[in-house]
Design an enzyme around this catalytic site. Structure first.
Site, short mmCIF file in Angstrom:
data_model
loop_
_atom_site.label_atom_id
_atom_site.label_comp_id
_atom_site.label_asym_id
_atom_site.label_seq_id
_atom_site.Cartn_x
_atom_site.Cartn_y
_atom_site.Cartn_z
N ARG A 122 51.92 46.01 40.26
CA ARG A 122 53.31 46.05 39.82
C ARG A 122 53.44 46.93 38.59
O ARG A 122 52.55 46.94 37.74
CB ARG A 122 53.81 44.65 39.47
CG ARG A 122 54.10 43.75 40.65
CD ARG A 122 54.79 42.48 40.21
NE ARG A 122 54.08 41.82 39.14
CZ ARG A 122 54.66 41.08 38.20
NH1 ARG A 122 55.98 40.94 38.17
NH2 ARG A 122 53.94 40.48 37.27
N ASP A 171 45.96 37.89 32.75
CA ASP A 171 47.21 37.16 32.98
C ASP A 171 47.33 35.91 32.10
O ASP A 171 48.44 35.51 31.73
CB ASP A 171 47.38 36.80 34.46
CG ASP A 171 46.21 36.00 35.01
OD1 ASP A 171 45.20 35.83 34.31
OD2 ASP A 171 46.30 35.55 36.17
N SER A 218 43.06 42.49 36.13
CA SER A 218 42.48 41.20 36.51
C SER A 218 41.15 41.34 37.24
O SER A 218 40.95 40.85 38.36
CB SER A 218 43.48 40.41 37.37
OG SER A 218 44.65 40.17 36.63
#
Length: 506
Positions: A108, A238, A177
């Site tokens: 994203r 995150d 991540s």
């Protein structure tokens, strides 16, 4: 004729007796099978038991491991990674900031216009991009070139309401991540690709040869190649993004927990309480620690034969034990493993063991949650899930009730252990007690699909935490949902670590 009639009557009576005996035998067999199935369920429930005393032992063990992990590298199963985040958002941040969230087959890109204390988040937009399969097994240069192009296209769509400062580079928070050895707020060396990526090239060779080459440098190279005026100001995961997002909206946030497919925790530590930190102490006096708490383990954890089998058959046996008993990736499969034993040893679903029950991870945690929350009188959701996923038809109501009970046992253990983990963090920070005259509030930000969507899990976790803390302390501790840490949280960290801090707006 009389003798024939008597003979017929005797035969009928014999047949009736034989039929009755057969029926009794079947009922006895069925009764024995049911008793065995319930014995398996009862034994599992006892092994999963989490009385308050045991949870306190887990919390104490978590605190001890936290101290050990802060003292030295490799000193604990908890990595207690220094994140280099020493300035969390305050709400004063202004300007346009971007975020890139890379952690799977899609990534994203996001932008936010921040307006300070008064206006907060004025506007935000995002786009999601699929990564072509060939780039997931190609070269790092190819992958980052593709990402840079996508960023450039997204920047080109800046419309009304977004105001880049003249003469300044756009600043980006990069949520990456994958396992990284972080070396500063905006640099980190990739340890290995996971999640379906298999990129074996000079980039990884450089790491193995201990040559400094990091993911931010790779992205920067690709960004500069196409002349995009953007730089990475924060490399985060995150969990830290969730902490940042939580702090932005509430200054009392001290820690963040992810309870989703996986699980992790991060919290704000006093910089002088990190013995393994050898650099200059940050001006804020604080440092965010990425615990990697999924790797926590303790002799006090209530592990069963099913957990041990799951771990032994996993890609990382002996690792991530805490994660394997509390996170969404694994809860559904624990339920499947218990059902399989009940089917094999007690013919729980009939004389034949359903073949789908033998497939690892065929029963996902969202399906387990749907069955657990089924409130219909005939538990029709349970029936349909068993039929659609495991191809088990015509289940009785008592079988469905037993399945719900099993889901409750697994979810209850996971949620109560999650609460114990949170207590361990609070204990490390001295927030598990209320001192005379002190009225400070402590907020734990939570995110992740398991927390957000599995209501029974969330409610049990919150009530267990209150029980562990006691009424007086629980009044000062709260849990709040902090959404999209990997997106807006990363953009907020780019803002709080901006290179232009202290420079008046043009």
């Amino acid at each position: 004729m009389g003798k024939v009639a008597v003979g017929a009557a005797v035969v009928c009576a014999a047949v009736t007796c034989a039929a009755a005996a057969l029926l009794v035998r079947r009922r006895l067999k069925s009764s024995r099978r049911w008793a065995r199935a319930m014995a398996i369920l009862k034994e599992f429930e006892e092994k999963c038991d989490t009385p308050i005393g045991k949870l306190r032992q887990v919390a104490d063990a978590m605190t001890v491991e936290m101290h050990a992990g802060l003292a030295s590298e490799g000193g604990s199963k908890l990595k207690m990674l220094i994140s280099y985040v020493d300035n969390l958002p305050t709400g004063d941040e202004k300007g346009l900031f971007y975020a890139l969230d890379l952690g799977g087959t899609n990534f994203r890109v996001l932008r936010v216009q921040l307006g300070g204390k008064e206006k907060r988040v004025i506007k935000q937009e995002f786009d999601e991009v699929s990564i072509p399969p060939h780039l997931m097994i190609g070269t790092s240069e190819g992958l980052f070139d593709f990402i840079a192009e996508a960023l450039a296209k997204f920047v080109a769509t800046e419309g009304e309401g977004f105001h880049p400062a003249p003469g300044r580079l756009r600043e980006l928070g990069f949520t990456f991540s994958f396992p990284v050895w972080q070396t500063s707020i905006a640099s980190g060396t990739l340890i290995k690709w996971t999640k379906g990526f298999s990129i074996e090239d000079a980039f990884l060779f450089a790491y193995m040869m201990q040559v400094e080459q990091d993911v931010v440098a790779e992205l920067t190279k690709s960004v500069e190649k196409i002349g995009l005026d953007m730089r990475v100001t924060a490399l985060v995961n995150d969990t830290i993004g969730t902490l940042a997002g939580g702090r932005y909206h509430n200054p009392d946030v001290i820690a963040a927990i992810i309870l989703g497919t996986g699980t992790n925790a991060a919290y704000v530590e006093r910089a002088h309480a990190i013995p393994k930190w050898h650099g200059l102490l940050p001006k804020s006096g604080e440092m965010v620690i990425n615990m990697e708490w999924g790797n926590f383990r303790s002799s006090h954890l209530p592990l069963t034969e099913y957990d041990q089998a799951l771990d032994a058959e996993s890609l990382n046996p002996g690792e991530q034990i805490f994660e394997k008993i509390i996170s969404g990736m694994y809860l559904g499969d624990i339920v499947r493993r218990v059902l399989l034993k009940m089917a094999e040893e007690a013919a729980f679903f009939g004389d034949t063991v359903p073949h789908k029950l033998r497939i690892p991870f065929v029963l996902r945690t969202p399906d387990m949650s749907a069955m657990h929350h089924d409130s219909s009188p005939d538990l029709r959701v349970v029936g349909s899930k068993l039929k659609d996923i495991l191809e088990i038809s015509n289940t009785s109501l008592k079988v469905r009730k037993a399945v719900v009970a099993l889901c409750d046992i697994v979810a209850t253990r996971g949620s109560r252990l999650s609460a114990a983990g949170i207590l361990g963090v609070l204990k490390k920070l001295g927030r598990d007690t209320v001192k005379d005259g002190e009225k400070h509030k402590s907020v734990v930000a939570l995110d992740g699909g398991l927390f957000e969507h599995y209501t029974e899990f969330r409610v049990c976790m919150e009530s267990t935490l209150d029980e562990l803390l006691g009424d007086e302390v629980a009044e000062h501790i709260s849990v709040e949902h902090s959404n999209d840490g990997s997106g807006i949280g990363a953009a907020l960290l780019a803002a709080s670590h901006s290179h232009y801090l202290g420079v008046e707006d043009s």
